[in-house]
Design a protein around this motif. Structure first.
Motif, short mmCIF file in Angstrom:
data_model
loop_
_atom_site.label_atom_id
_atom_site.label_comp_id
_atom_site.label_asym_id
_atom_site.label_seq_id
_atom_site.Cartn_x
_atom_site.Cartn_y
_atom_site.Cartn_z
N ALA A 122 -49.86 29.85 -43.74
CA ALA A 122 -51.28 29.86 -44.08
C ALA A 122 -51.72 31.27 -44.48
O ALA A 122 -52.48 31.44 -45.44
CB ALA A 122 -52.12 29.34 -42.91
N GLY A 123 -51.23 32.27 -43.76
CA GLY A 123 -51.55 33.66 -44.09
C GLY A 123 -50.95 34.07 -45.42
O GLY A 123 -51.57 34.82 -46.19
N GLN A 124 -49.73 33.60 -45.69
CA GLN A 124 -49.10 33.87 -46.99
C GLN A 124 -49.97 33.34 -48.12
O GLN A 124 -50.23 34.03 -49.11
CB GLN A 124 -47.73 33.21 -47.06
CG GLN A 124 -46.65 33.84 -46.22
CD GLN A 124 -45.33 33.06 -46.33
OE1 GLN A 124 -45.32 31.84 -46.20
NE2 GLN A 124 -44.25 33.77 -46.57
N LEU A 133 -37.34 39.12 -42.48
CA LEU A 133 -38.02 39.20 -43.76
C LEU A 133 -39.53 39.37 -43.57
O LEU A 133 -40.11 38.81 -42.63
CB LEU A 133 -37.77 37.91 -44.57
CG LEU A 133 -36.44 37.79 -45.29
CD1 LEU A 133 -36.26 36.36 -45.80
CD2 LEU A 133 -36.33 38.78 -46.44
N PRO A 134 -40.16 40.12 -44.46
CA PRO A 134 -41.63 40.19 -44.40
C PRO A 134 -42.22 38.85 -44.84
O PRO A 134 -41.51 38.00 -45.39
CB PRO A 134 -41.95 41.30 -45.40
CG PRO A 134 -40.82 41.28 -46.37
CD PRO A 134 -39.60 40.91 -45.56
N ASP A 135 -43.49 38.66 -44.60
CA ASP A 135 -44.14 37.43 -45.04
C ASP A 135 -44.30 37.40 -46.56
O ASP A 135 -44.17 36.35 -47.19
CB ASP A 135 -45.53 37.30 -44.40
CG ASP A 135 -45.45 37.07 -42.90
OD1 ASP A 135 -44.66 36.20 -42.48
OD2 ASP A 135 -46.16 37.75 -42.15
N VAL A 170 -36.96 32.77 -50.78
CA VAL A 170 -38.34 32.50 -51.17
C VAL A 170 -38.62 31.00 -51.04
O VAL A 170 -37.72 30.18 -51.19
CB VAL A 170 -38.64 32.95 -52.62
CG1 VAL A 170 -38.59 34.47 -52.72
CG2 VAL A 170 -37.65 32.34 -53.60
N ARG A 171 -39.84 30.67 -50.74
CA ARG A 171 -40.17 29.26 -50.58
C ARG A 171 -40.96 28.75 -51.79
O ARG A 171 -41.56 29.53 -52.53
CB ARG A 171 -40.95 29.02 -49.29
CG ARG A 171 -42.39 29.57 -49.26
CD ARG A 171 -43.06 29.12 -47.96
NE ARG A 171 -44.40 29.66 -47.78
CZ ARG A 171 -45.51 29.08 -48.25
NH1 ARG A 171 -45.43 27.97 -48.97
NH2 ARG A 171 -46.69 29.62 -48.00
N GLU A 172 -40.96 27.46 -51.94
CA GLU A 172 -41.69 26.86 -53.05
C GLU A 172 -43.19 27.05 -52.84
O GLU A 172 -43.70 27.03 -51.72
CB GLU A 172 -41.38 25.36 -53.12
CG GLU A 172 -42.10 24.66 -54.27
CD GLU A 172 -41.92 23.15 -54.25
OE1 GLU A 172 -42.60 22.47 -55.05
OE2 GLU A 172 -41.11 22.65 -53.44
N VAL A 173 -43.88 27.26 -53.97
CA VAL A 173 -45.33 27.40 -53.95
C VAL A 173 -45.94 26.21 -54.67
O VAL A 173 -45.58 25.92 -55.82
CB VAL A 173 -45.78 28.70 -54.64
CG1 VAL A 173 -47.30 28.75 -54.74
CG2 VAL A 173 -45.26 29.92 -53.89
N LYS A 174 -46.85 25.53 -53.99
CA LYS A 174 -47.59 24.46 -54.64
C LYS A 174 -48.96 25.00 -55.02
O LYS A 174 -49.69 25.51 -54.16
CB LYS A 174 -47.68 23.26 -53.71
CG LYS A 174 -46.32 22.62 -53.43
CD LYS A 174 -46.44 21.38 -52.57
CE LYS A 174 -45.05 20.77 -52.36
NZ LYS A 174 -45.11 19.55 -51.49
N LEU A 194 -43.69 34.38 -51.58
CA LEU A 194 -43.95 33.94 -50.21
C LEU A 194 -42.58 33.66 -49.59
O LEU A 194 -41.90 32.71 -49.96
CB LEU A 194 -44.83 32.69 -50.21
CG LEU A 194 -46.05 32.72 -51.15
CD1 LEU A 194 -46.93 31.50 -50.93
CD2 LEU A 194 -46.85 34.01 -51.00
N MET A 195 -42.20 34.50 -48.65
CA MET A 195 -40.83 34.49 -48.17
C MET A 195 -40.55 33.31 -47.26
O MET A 195 -41.40 32.88 -46.46
CB MET A 195 -40.51 35.80 -47.46
CG MET A 195 -40.80 37.04 -48.33
SD MET A 195 -40.00 36.97 -49.98
CE MET A 195 -38.31 37.37 -49.51
N ALA A 196 -39.33 32.79 -47.40
CA ALA A 196 -38.91 31.62 -46.61
C ALA A 196 -38.79 31.98 -45.14
O ALA A 196 -38.48 33.13 -44.79
CB ALA A 196 -37.58 31.10 -47.14
N GLY A 197 -39.06 31.02 -44.30
CA GLY A 197 -38.90 31.23 -42.86
C GLY A 197 -40.11 31.86 -42.19
O GLY A 197 -40.10 32.06 -40.96
#
Length: 401
Positions: free
Chosen positions: A290-292, A50-52, A70-74, A282-285
């Protein structure tokens, strides 16, 4: 990024990536995809490649969340997130109330009306649904193009069931009429599609097909690709659509022949517009969280949003800015964009945050299409069946009240 490769939008995205690298020192490569985007994304997930970052439609959040990609965004992790318009965050909210993306671009919808026809017939810009219907009747019966033939209509409707077009088009009118798909409380949903207000909204819509006969023929099988030419060729004079069509209609019809105005309030007393757009996911894994976060921060900054808007060109990847500190008029000189920006901020509303909206959009499109296509249909009965189907799907998705 879900954009046709090689187009102006890809060029803009590469400019965004270049500016991001210059600002942060973090390298960024852009790949533009369009055909089979979701399938290719699934394949990349299966291969753990997966891309970032993925910039994709807000409507895809549920599907991507369901796949676990996808990951959670705070918000606290993305500086500048507090500058975003409150409504834009609704597009990134999952059914659990958490966020799984950062808003990047927004859009709303407005009425495109043949101004030359309206002025020729001595009619005002509609201020109510009754005014709007009267304008549609006049466009259908009073020969607004002056060719002596009964070949014009009021409404241009992309009402195909394919990909849920009918539901997509009708949603703004359902809400403005006081109807709804669901009621929601604490992340649980109950069907509202068979409520009295929902039935009344669909009946109003059906009347345009069956009693007033003000809808251009072929609506129940038309997608937007077929609906656009109906408006620009002079077959219909009222089209509810997005700002992305202005450049096309300016060239094919003429900027002086039409106007863009907010849809008037419905029986609810409000005018509500479906809100859409794109999120930065912001893709999981990813090994570079930090770059995401840095990319998301740059994309929503004034600089990032300005690059994405691409002035008055058709290369925009940001249609309406989600950053509330961006002054639209400083980037785009075409003042018509202000109409859509005000609609979005004042009355924009995203589709419900159920885990997967797609089956609800499709079944409602099928039902509403069938109702307006059969003038003898029983609206209440058909919407009651739809409500039952909604209830079953809500239970399946684990969010039934």
């Amino acid at each position: 990024m879900r954009k046709p490769p090689g187009g102006t939008a890809e060029k803009t995205t590469k400019q965004l990536a270049t500016a991001f690298t210059a600002k942060t020192g973090i390298k960024a490569n852009v790949t533009a995809l369009f055909d089979d985007f979701e399938t290719k994304l699934q394949q990349a997930a299966a291969q753990k490649h997966l891309p970032d970052i993925v910039i994709n439609d807000t409507a895809q959040l549920g599907s991507m969340l369901k796949q676990g990609i996808v990951r959670e965004v705070k918000q606290a992790d993305v500086p500048g997130s507090d500058k975003l318009t409150p409504v834009s965050w609704d597009a990134a909210k999952g059914p659990d109330g958490k966020y799984y993306g950062v808003p990047n671009s927004a859009q709303s919808f407005a009425l495109f009306i043949r101004k030359d026809w309206r002025e020729k017939l001595g009619l005002a810009v509609p201020k109510s649904w009754a005014d709007l219907d009267a304008l549609a009747v006049a466009f259908t019966t009073k020969d607004p193009d002056g060719n002596g033939k009964a070949d014009t209509y009021g409404y241009d409707v992309p009402g195909s069931t394919k990909r849920g077009y009918m539901s997509w088009y009708f949603t703004s009118f359902l809400w403005s009429g006081g109807g709804d798909y669901f009621t929601e409380q604490n992340g649980k949903f109950a069907p509202a599609i068979a409520s009295a207000a929902s039935v009344a909204s669909v009946d109003w819509f059906k009347a345009q097909f069956c009693q007033a006969k003000t809808v251009a023929p072929g609506a129940v099988t038309m997608e937007t690709t077929q609906a656009h030419p109906v408006f620009e060729s002079g077959k219909a004079g009222i089209y509810f659509t997005g700002p992305y069509n202005m450049a096309r209609f300016d060239g094919n019809l003429g900027k002086d022949k039409y106007e863009t105005v907010p849809a008037p309030p419905g029986p609810s007393g409000k005018s509500v517009s479906l809100a859409e757009g794109e999120n930065t996911y912001l893709m999981a894994g990813s090994k570079n969280q930090a770059g995401q976060n840095k990319f998301a921060e740059f994309a929503i900054s004034v600089e990032g949003q300005t690059i994405g808007m691409a002035g008055d060109t058709d290369g925009n990847i940001v249609r309406l800015p989600v950053n509330s500190t961006v002054t639209l008029s400083s980037v785009r000189k075409d003042t018509r964009w202000q109409v859509f920006d005000e609609i979005y901020k004042q009355s924009g509303r995203y589709t419900p945050a159920v885990p997967d909206w797609t089956p609800f959009r499709q079944t409602s499109a099928d039902t509403i299409n069938a109702i307006v296509a059969n003038c003898g249909s029983d609206t209440k009965a058909e919407l009651t069946k739809l409500s039952q189907a909604f209830q079953a799907e809500l239970a399946k998705q684990g969010v039934a009240a």
